[in-house]
Scaffold this active site. Structure first.
Site, short mmCIF file in Angstrom:
data_model
loop_
_atom_site.label_atom_id
_atom_site.label_comp_id
_atom_site.label_asym_id
_atom_site.label_seq_id
_atom_site.Cartn_x
_atom_site.Cartn_y
_atom_site.Cartn_z
N ALA A 1 0.83 -1.21 0.00
CA ALA A 1 0.00 0.00 0.00
C ALA A 1 0.87 1.26 0.00
CB ALA A 1 -0.94 -0.01 1.21
N ALA B 1 2.20 1.72 -3.50
CA ALA B 1 1.14 2.22 -4.39
C ALA B 1 0.87 3.70 -4.15
CB ALA B 1 -0.14 1.41 -4.19
N GLU B 2 0.76 4.10 -2.90
CA GLU B 2 0.48 5.51 -2.61
C GLU B 2 1.66 6.40 -2.99
OE1 GLU B 2 -1.52 8.59 0.51
OE2 GLU B 2 -1.67 6.44 0.88
N THR B 3 2.86 5.92 -2.80
CA THR B 3 4.04 6.69 -3.17
C THR B 3 4.09 6.94 -4.67
OG1 THR B 3 5.31 5.87 -1.28
CG2 THR B 3 6.57 6.67 -3.19
N SER C 1 1.26 9.25 -5.75
CA SER C 1 1.47 10.60 -5.24
C SER C 1 2.56 11.33 -6.02
CB SER C 1 1.85 10.55 -3.76
OG SER C 1 0.76 10.10 -2.99
#
Length: 137
Positions: free
Chosen positions: A55, A58-60, A63
């Site tokens: 997760a 994925a967020e990195t 973003s």
């Protein structure tokens, strides 16, 4: 990715979760970001890649793509993340690719695929970022 973008991405990674988890950005544009992360050091107690690590990857990636889309006068912050874990990994390097689904003025959304070294799908994710004016320093 231009040299300035690469330098910016490296600077962003200093002293952050990105460096602590061993993430590396391979390429980055507003439309697509690719990055890697080692399984080693990011495992849960059963020896499998931690779902939270997937997760975080994925967020990195999403973003960073949203930051490129937002431009220098704005910031991008994650406001919603969902992830489905399809299989596990015990060793090696995982690769994530975030691809734009929507690039708006105030919101950007990305679909993220995470695969192992053999190309097996480990997880799919969707990230939505809000785009806001950069705060005064």
């Amino acid at each position: 990715m231009t040299d300035n973008d690469a330098a910016s991405d490296r600077q962003f990674a200093d002293d952050t979760l990105i460096s602590r988890m061993g993430m590396s950005i391979v390429s980055a544009t507003a439309e697509r970001v690719e990055g890697t992360m080692p399984v080693e050091g990011n495992r849960q107690p059963y020896g499998l890649l931690h779902g939270g690590a997937s997760a975080a990857l994925a967020e990195t990636l999403g973003s960073i793509a949203a930051m490129h889309h937002a431009g220098p006068d704005h910031i991008a912050v994650g406001i919603e993340l969902s992830i489905s874990h399809h299989r596990s990994a015990k060793t090696g390097l995982v690769t994530g690719v975030a691809e734009a689904v929507h690039l708006g003025r105030t919101v950007a959304t990305y679909a993220v695929r995470i695969e192992d070294e053999t190309g097996r799908l480990l997880a799919t994710s969707r990230l939505t970022c809000a785009i806001r004016s950069r705060p005064a320093t």
